[in-house]
Scaffold this motif. Structure first.
Motif, PDB file in Angstrom:
ATOM      1  N   PHE A 178      -5.091   4.852 -12.623  1.00  0.00           N
ATOM      2  CA  PHE A 178      -3.912   5.444 -12.012  1.00  0.00           C
ATOM      3  C   PHE A 178      -2.734   4.485 -12.155  1.00  0.00           C
ATOM      4  O   PHE A 178      -2.870   3.288 -11.941  1.00  0.00           O
ATOM      5  CB  PHE A 178      -4.153   5.748 -10.529  1.00  0.00           C
ATOM      6  CG  PHE A 178      -5.211   6.792 -10.309  1.00  0.00           C
ATOM      7  CD1 PHE A 178      -4.897   8.134 -10.384  1.00  0.00           C
ATOM      8  CD2 PHE A 178      -6.519   6.420 -10.055  1.00  0.00           C
ATOM      9  CE1 PHE A 178      -5.868   9.096 -10.200  1.00  0.00           C
ATOM     10  CE2 PHE A 178      -7.500   7.374  -9.868  1.00  0.00           C
ATOM     11  CZ  PHE A 178      -7.176   8.718  -9.943  1.00  0.00           C
ATOM     12  N   HIS A 179      -1.600   5.043 -12.518  1.00  0.00           N
ATOM     13  CA  HIS A 179      -0.400   4.242 -12.680  1.00  0.00           C
ATOM     14  C   HIS A 179       0.297   4.121 -11.336  1.00  0.00           C
ATOM     15  O   HIS A 179       0.430   5.110 -10.618  1.00  0.00           O
ATOM     16  CB  HIS A 179       0.538   4.886 -13.704  1.00  0.00           C
ATOM     17  CG  HIS A 179       1.337   3.901 -14.473  1.00  0.00           C
ATOM     18  ND1 HIS A 179       2.504   3.371 -13.985  1.00  0.00           N
ATOM     19  CD2 HIS A 179       1.123   3.320 -15.680  1.00  0.00           C
ATOM     20  CE1 HIS A 179       2.994   2.523 -14.879  1.00  0.00           C
ATOM     21  NE2 HIS A 179       2.185   2.470 -15.910  1.00  0.00           N
ATOM     22  N   THR A 180       0.729   2.914 -10.997  1.00  0.00           N
ATOM     23  CA  THR A 180       1.347   2.704  -9.683  1.00  0.00           C
ATOM     24  C   THR A 180       2.836   3.026  -9.680  1.00  0.00           C
ATOM     25  O   THR A 180       3.624   2.423  -8.971  1.00  0.00           O
ATOM     26  CB  THR A 180       1.122   1.261  -9.190  1.00  0.00           C
ATOM     27  OG1 THR A 180       1.473   0.345 -10.229  1.00  0.00           O
ATOM     28  CG2 THR A 180      -0.314   1.058  -8.786  1.00  0.00           C
ATOM     29  N   TYR A 181       3.243   3.961 -10.514  1.00  0.00           N
ATOM     30  CA  TYR A 181       4.552   4.607 -10.413  1.00  0.00           C
ATOM     31  C   TYR A 181       4.270   6.102 -10.390  1.00  0.00           C
ATOM     32  O   TYR A 181       3.802   6.643 -11.392  1.00  0.00           O
ATOM     33  CB  TYR A 181       5.451   4.280 -11.608  1.00  0.00           C
ATOM     34  CG  TYR A 181       5.753   2.827 -11.780  1.00  0.00           C
ATOM     35  CD1 TYR A 181       6.497   2.137 -10.836  1.00  0.00           C
ATOM     36  CD2 TYR A 181       5.284   2.134 -12.890  1.00  0.00           C
ATOM     37  CE1 TYR A 181       6.774   0.789 -11.000  1.00  0.00           C
ATOM     38  CE2 TYR A 181       5.556   0.796 -13.058  1.00  0.00           C
ATOM     39  CZ  TYR A 181       6.301   0.125 -12.115  1.00  0.00           C
ATOM     40  OH  TYR A 181       6.572  -1.203 -12.271  1.00  0.00           O
ATOM     41  N   PRO A 182       4.451   6.819  -9.313  1.00  0.00           N
ATOM     42  CA  PRO A 182       5.071   6.406  -8.053  1.00  0.00           C
ATOM     43  C   PRO A 182       4.218   5.391  -7.297  1.00  0.00           C
ATOM     44  O   PRO A 182       3.136   5.040  -7.760  1.00  0.00           O
ATOM     45  CB  PRO A 182       5.171   7.725  -7.280  1.00  0.00           C
ATOM     46  CG  PRO A 182       4.052   8.544  -7.815  1.00  0.00           C
ATOM     47  CD  PRO A 182       3.956   8.194  -9.266  1.00  0.00           C
TER      48      PRO A 182
END
Length: 240
Positions: free
Chosen positions: A103-107
């Motif tokens: 999972f990308h931490t953006y958002p």
């Protein structure tokens, strides 16, 4: 199923609401600064599923996950990672190692709270292993006094919490004669816990009694304040 969320190598704690929601759902949030500490927790707590925030560059996450996958004690561990990296080659290495999701931490990480809870439910059904909640013991230095009000008995009955999780507590009662009249399923109209002067309340149900003076009760009708104090107490006990 035992699930752990690691804020490894980071001095920043999770936002209060996210911490409360994850731990109330059965995840245990650990603060660790070195990979060996993470491994020790995984083995000691017999975790089935871990969530790692791998944004700390000084830690060799690929080497660590490779070690977990090759180690018989952790080879079947479900691993989810959170990263802000856009390096596809780097991310593909995690995929090749067999992580279960990236999972990308953006958002921001906080936006994934519901997704994390959903994933835990999926893994739980896959391995057919009932969710477990971490339990910590109280000590003389950080006691939790308790007071109980019961439907058919006049007065307030005092005791002290021996150990506590986010869903239940073991309470030694000052009046053993009270325990004689309690059975599994007996209701508690009001359970009051004192966290160093902060009083929180809920209703509860007796799960079982042990010996002459010990009751195991399950919490019910908990509000945000109750959850916050219980979670904070447990988090501090396992991390500091």
């Amino acid at each position: 199923m035992n699930a752990g969320f690691f804020t490894a190598g980071s001095q920043e704690s999770l936002p209060e609401m996210m911490l409360s929601e994850l731990m109330s759902h059965g995840l245990t949030v650990y603060q660790a600064d070195v990979l060996q500490d993470i491994y020790n927790v995984i083995v000691k707590q017999r975790l089935d599923c871990i969530f790692l925030n791998v944004n700390v560059e000084k830690l060799d996450w690929l080497k660590f996950i490779r070690f977990l996958k090759k180690n018989p004690k952790t080879a079947t561990l479900h691993i989810m990672i959170f990263t802000s990296s856009d390096n596809k080659a780097y991310l593909n290495e995690f995929v090749d190692l067999g992580v279960n999701g990236i999972f990308h931490t953006y958002p921001p990480l906080t936006s994934y709270t519901e997704k994390i809870k959903s994933i835990v439910g999926v893994f739980e059904s896959e391995i057919s292993n009932k969710r477990k909640f971490v339990r910590v013991e109280t000590t003389k230095d950080d006691p939790i006094p308790a007071r109980l009000e019961l439907p058919e008995r006049v007065g307030v009955f005092r005791g002290k919490v021996e150990d506590i999780s986010v869903v239940a507590a073991s309470i030694t009662m000052e009046n053993p004669s009270l325990v004689e009249h309690m059975e599994a399923g007996s209701p508690v109209n009001r359970l009051e816990l004192d966290f160093d002067g902060i009083i929180v309340t809920c209703t509860a149900t007796v799960i079982r009694k042990i010996g002459e003076d010990l009751l195991i009760v399950e919490f019910a009708d908990r509000d945000h304040t109750f959850n916050k104090e219980v979670v904070t107490y447990i988090y501090n006990k396992i991390n500091y």
